[in-house]
Motif scaffolding. Sequence first.
Motif, PDB file in Angstrom:
ATOM      1  N   ARG A 677       0.828  -1.154   0.056  1.00 10.19           N
ATOM      2  CA  ARG A 677      -0.016  -0.023  -0.144  1.00 10.19           C
ATOM      3  C   ARG A 677       0.920   1.187   0.057  1.00 10.19           C
ATOM      4  NH1 ARG A 677      -5.347   0.615   1.049  1.00 10.19           N
ATOM      5  NH2 ARG A 677      -6.451  -1.400   1.240  1.00 10.19           N
ATOM      6  N   ARG A 678       2.088   1.093   0.287  1.00  9.32           N
ATOM      7  CA  ARG A 678       3.026   2.179   0.083  1.00  9.32           C
ATOM      8  C   ARG A 678       4.223   1.951  -0.700  1.00  9.32           C
ATOM      9  NH1 ARG A 678       3.701   4.917   4.364  1.00  9.32           N
ATOM     10  NH2 ARG A 678       1.763   3.893   5.532  1.00  9.32           N
ATOM     11  N   LEU A 679       4.918   2.774  -0.902  1.00  8.44           N
ATOM     12  CA  LEU A 679       6.221   2.477  -1.902  1.00  8.44           C
ATOM     13  C   LEU A 679       7.434   2.064  -1.021  1.00  8.44           C
ATOM     14  CD1 LEU A 679       6.341   5.917  -3.998  1.00  8.44           C
ATOM     15  CD2 LEU A 679       5.802   3.587  -4.681  1.00  8.44           C
ATOM     16  N   PRO A 680       7.808   0.953  -1.187  1.00  6.98           N
ATOM     17  CA  PRO A 680       9.221   0.368  -0.599  1.00  6.98           C
ATOM     18  C   PRO A 680      10.526   1.023  -0.971  1.00  6.98           C
ATOM     19  CG  PRO A 680       8.791  -0.823  -2.812  1.00  6.98           C
ATOM     20  CD  PRO A 680       7.827   0.299  -2.767  1.00  6.98           C
ATOM     21  N   ALA A 681      11.493   0.774   0.051  1.00  2.60           N
ATOM     22  CA  ALA A 681      12.858   1.130  -0.385  1.00  2.60           C
ATOM     23  C   ALA A 681      13.253   0.519  -1.496  1.00  2.60           C
ATOM     24  CB  ALA A 681      13.682   0.969   0.741  1.00  2.60           C
ATOM     25  N   ILE A 682      14.076   1.168  -2.380  1.00  2.00           N
ATOM     26  CA  ILE A 682      14.437   0.556  -3.651  1.00  2.00           C
ATOM     27  C   ILE A 682      16.145   0.065  -3.334  1.00  2.00           C
ATOM     28  CG2 ILE A 682      14.933   1.063  -6.117  1.00  2.00           C
ATOM     29  CD1 ILE A 682      12.021   1.010  -5.209  1.00  2.00           C
ATOM     30  N   THR A 683      16.215  -1.014  -3.662  1.00  2.00           N
ATOM     31  CA  THR A 683      17.606  -1.600  -3.141  1.00  2.00           C
ATOM     32  C   THR A 683      18.018  -1.936  -4.608  1.00  2.00           C
ATOM     33  OG1 THR A 683      16.955  -4.020  -3.271  1.00  2.00           O
ATOM     34  CG2 THR A 683      16.935  -2.785  -0.987  1.00  2.00           C
ATOM     35  N   ALA A 684      19.628  -2.350  -4.637  1.00  2.00           N
ATOM     36  CA  ALA A 684      20.221  -2.663  -6.191  1.00  2.00           C
ATOM     37  C   ALA A 684      19.685  -3.816  -6.883  1.00  2.00           C
ATOM     38  CB  ALA A 684      21.806  -2.768  -5.795  1.00  2.00           C
ATOM     39  N   SER A 685      18.987  -4.814  -5.983  1.00  2.00           N
ATOM     40  CA  SER A 685      18.366  -6.116  -6.670  1.00  2.00           C
ATOM     41  C   SER A 685      17.147  -5.460  -7.492  1.00  2.00           C
ATOM     42  CB  SER A 685      17.910  -6.910  -5.605  1.00  2.00           C
ATOM     43  OG  SER A 685      17.124  -6.261  -4.696  1.00  2.00           O
ATOM     44  N   ALA A 686      16.696  -4.263  -7.231  1.00  2.00           N
ATOM     45  CA  ALA A 686      15.505  -3.904  -7.883  1.00  2.00           C
ATOM     46  C   ALA A 686      15.615  -3.890  -9.661  1.00  2.00           C
ATOM     47  CB  ALA A 686      14.973  -2.597  -7.749  1.00  2.00           C
ATOM     48  N   PHE A 687      16.864  -3.980  -9.888  1.00  2.00           N
ATOM     49  CA  PHE A 687      17.399  -3.741 -11.325  1.00  2.00           C
ATOM     50  C   PHE A 687      17.667  -5.006 -12.071  1.00  2.00           C
ATOM     51  CE2 PHE A 687      18.201   0.575  -9.582  1.00  2.00           C
ATOM     52  CZ  PHE A 687      17.343   1.246  -9.867  1.00  2.00           C
ATOM     53  N   ASP A 688      17.464  -6.014 -11.068  1.00  2.00           N
ATOM     54  CA  ASP A 688      17.962  -7.335 -11.556  1.00  2.00           C
ATOM     55  C   ASP A 688      17.472  -7.681 -12.949  1.00  2.00           C
ATOM     56  OD1 ASP A 688      19.771  -7.676  -9.654  1.00  2.00           O
ATOM     57  OD2 ASP A 688      18.517  -9.022  -8.346  1.00  2.00           O
ATOM     58  N   GLY A 689      16.348  -7.603 -13.003  1.00  2.00           N
ATOM     59  CA  GLY A 689      15.446  -7.819 -14.065  1.00  2.00           C
ATOM     60  C   GLY A 689      15.851  -7.039 -15.290  1.00  2.00           C
ATOM     61  N   LEU A 690      16.173  -5.790 -15.175  1.00  2.00           N
ATOM     62  CA  LEU A 690      16.584  -4.892 -16.199  1.00  2.00           C
ATOM     63  C   LEU A 690      17.840  -5.306 -16.856  1.00  2.00           C
ATOM     64  CD1 LEU A 690      15.168  -1.271 -15.295  1.00  2.00           C
ATOM     65  CD2 LEU A 690      14.110  -2.900 -16.923  1.00  2.00           C
ATOM     66  N   LEU A 691      18.775  -5.590 -15.973  1.00  2.00           N
ATOM     67  CA  LEU A 691      20.381  -5.679 -16.296  1.00  2.00           C
ATOM     68  C   LEU A 691      20.397  -7.000 -17.015  1.00  2.00           C
ATOM     69  CD1 LEU A 691      22.221  -4.142 -13.035  1.00  2.00           C
ATOM     70  CD2 LEU A 691      21.728  -3.351 -15.377  1.00  2.00           C
ATOM     71  N   GLY A 692      19.889  -8.113 -16.167  1.00  2.99           N
ATOM     72  CA  GLY A 692      20.193  -9.359 -16.922  1.00  2.99           C
ATOM     73  C   GLY A 692      21.548  -9.957 -16.601  1.00  2.99           C
ATOM     74  N   TRP A 693      22.044 -10.899 -16.762  1.00  2.42           N
ATOM     75  CA  TRP A 693      23.285 -11.365 -16.521  1.00  2.42           C
ATOM     76  C   TRP A 693      24.256 -10.805 -17.235  1.00  2.42           C
ATOM     77  CZ3 TRP A 693      27.579 -13.958 -18.336  1.00  2.42           C
ATOM     78  CH2 TRP A 693      28.657 -14.378 -17.633  1.00  2.42           C
ATOM     79  N   ASP A 694      24.204 -10.653 -18.712  1.00  5.02           N
ATOM     80  CA  ASP A 694      24.891  -9.812 -19.512  1.00  5.02           C
ATOM     81  C   ASP A 694      25.384  -8.401 -19.311  1.00  5.02           C
ATOM     82  OD1 ASP A 694      25.533 -12.392 -21.008  1.00  5.02           O
ATOM     83  OD2 ASP A 694      24.100 -11.953 -22.461  1.00  5.02           O
ATOM     84  N   GLY A 695      24.316  -7.915 -18.828  1.00  2.86           N
ATOM     85  CA  GLY A 695      24.322  -6.285 -18.464  1.00  2.86           C
ATOM     86  C   GLY A 695      24.999  -6.366 -17.218  1.00  2.86           C
TER      87      GLY A 695
END
Length: 812
Positions: A677-695
Amino acid sequence: MALPIDAVLPDLVAALDAGPNAVLVAPPGAGKTTAVAPALLDRPWVDGRKILLLSPRRLAARAAAERMAELAGEPVGRTIGYATRLDSKQSAATRILVVTEGIFVQRIQADPELDGIAAVLFDEVHERSLDSDFGLALALDAQAALRPDLRLVAMSATLNGDRFATLMGDAPLIESEGRSHPIEIRHAPRAAERRIEDDMAATIRKALAEESGSLLAFLPGVAEIERTAERLDRLPTDVILHRLHGSLDPAEQRAAIAPSPAGFRKLVLATSIAETSITIDGLRIVVDSGLARRPRYDRAAGMTRLVTERASQAAVTQRAGRAGRQQPGVVYRLWEAAATAGLPRFDPPEILEADLSALTLDCALWGVADPASLAWIDPPPAAAIAEARARLTSLEAIDADGRPTAHGKAMAALPLPPRLAHMMLRAAERDMAPTAAAVAVLLSERGLGGSDADLDLRLRRWRGERGKRAEGARQLARRWLSLVKASGDADESDLAACVALAFPDRIAKRRSASGEDWISSGGRGFRLDPTSPLARAEWLAVAETQGSAAGARILSAAPIDAREVERLFADRIETKRTARFDPATGAVEARREKRLGAIILSSGRDEAANAQEIAEALVDAVRTRGLGLLDWSEGATALRARALFARQHDESAPDLCDETLIASLDDWLAPLVSGQRRLPAITASAFDGLLGWDGRQAVDRLAPEHLGTPAGSKHPIDYAAEGGPAVEMRPQTLFGMTTHPMVGGGRVPLTLRLTSPAGRPIQTTKDLPGFWAGSWASVAKEMRGRYPRHPWPDDPAAADPTLRTKKASQRP
């Protein structure tokens, strides 16, 4: 007595004998209104059929018929008659029928062939009323398809006949001289800070004292007429004051234009109704305020409002001409002589500024999908047609393809504007037709029952009135009632419901304790005099408003109960679940609302809120307000800085800039807020999907997270540092290092921020070998004195790296 028009009547008759159309230009006073129709009666092509003469106003229609009958030595209603909405005098013997333009539009819609009609004369076409332009367009269309023998004549008082001649198939253009006596123009400029009524009354008194004869004064509206009359007490004993405007009884209107009794002269306070088509015997003085009140359709608000504005040059010329119709005259103008040139040349055609709902529906019934395809002097604006179609769709008058529905056809069969026709039909279904007919009359006939904003009060007053106009209005209501096959008397308890049926978008709810401010279901804000009894109501069914879209003033309304609103518009009431982000708490508030348009009927916390909608609200809040709304961890901030640096040096590296993250919120943020119901703190793992292994590998290669030293320590690299990537450490960790550390694929030197054992900065360098060979000696000398327990070798490039003191390093 010969009239100027007599000289050109043979030319006009010859033109109509030879072809179907003609245009006649004849200035005021030439006699065109009363002379043309009788001159055509005996032509072979008439063949015993009727001639219709169209007049722009009811007063002018009656006056023209009465004058022609008088000249023929007959009573009105025999050979020459008239028909207006409230009044009619005609018989089986009638050959010339003077009708208002609206009556003609209804007639040709019902009978496109105009059976029994030989000719239609459009008088005062220069006024460019919507009904006149539309009537001519329909007549030309009918002539082309059904009645090639139908004669059409456009008669204008101004020199704009060429456009009409072209429109009517290059019709012959016949011009007549006018008959006007000399007119003296006098200017009496008024003070801007004074009320117009004060200056009008003063100028009228002055004119009556200076000149003989009757006087006609032009004022913008009824209110100004009444206020001017109040200031004209104790007039000379030979002066009789009359009012002349559209809301008067016919008898009062006739009295205003009738000859004065012997030994008396008239003072007539009039609106623009007296500009054309009527003659006041004995008139030789005109006092002109220079103002006019005209309807202007506010498309943004969906309302027609009356606007007081400067009269046009054409209008003030027409007004001045009234003074010279029968004898030399005098005109007093309440403005500077030089200001006349600054007035608009003509009044704008009504078709360019009016609500085109009725015209659009009539065109649909005529079989014309696009009104612009008819023959117009000025075609209707596309935006106005689109807006009219939207309104007609909401009234269920046309379908999605613009074709008339059964309800729309029934609406068009009633001689009423679309809103009022819709009201009559829907009210009849609810057994409220008598009240609906009364409402339609009250809203159509200005001043009936008074001018109070409370329609209930106006209805009661009208019931008590016994004048000819009031009785004519009752007959009109009964006629409209018969058209929906109903009868009976109006019930006051149904009045508000009928108004609501006609104007569902103007249902209004009070939103201030004083009753001054209201919100309508259509989203517009209304204002009401807080001293009005209506201000105590919680809900109003509003019929008429005036003013700007943001705060239009309520002119007429009736109190309505909330339960009645819900009963009438049950099919329009929506239950909405809303999820709104609150930036103060960083959370989403879920609420459940029951609404009628823009009006909230009830609202409360939604305990059964949809989790997906809440998540979408959180994502939309970030999309709207930006990434600064999020609580970023140090790791997430550092990773974004590394990715941005890597991207600068290799375009194939992942992009984590603001624009990319906003565009891909559904990919990386939506999973994080699911079930929240509220915005969570954003950690580095939030971008795992965007980066992928190669990224991730590309970022680590181009922008490593840490710098590893010969001493085995790791130090975080700050990629957001001013001057480029930087890292902080003690120089002892770098002993033995002979090359400078690089990032960005070996292209960017790190900024080394070297510190003392106490963490104080001692040197910054982007050239480690140069530092060892150069300024290290002086730095080491100073540091040996301050930190003798730590190694400060003369040749650090050859020394062993260490994280320990000298003593600790000597231990086995």
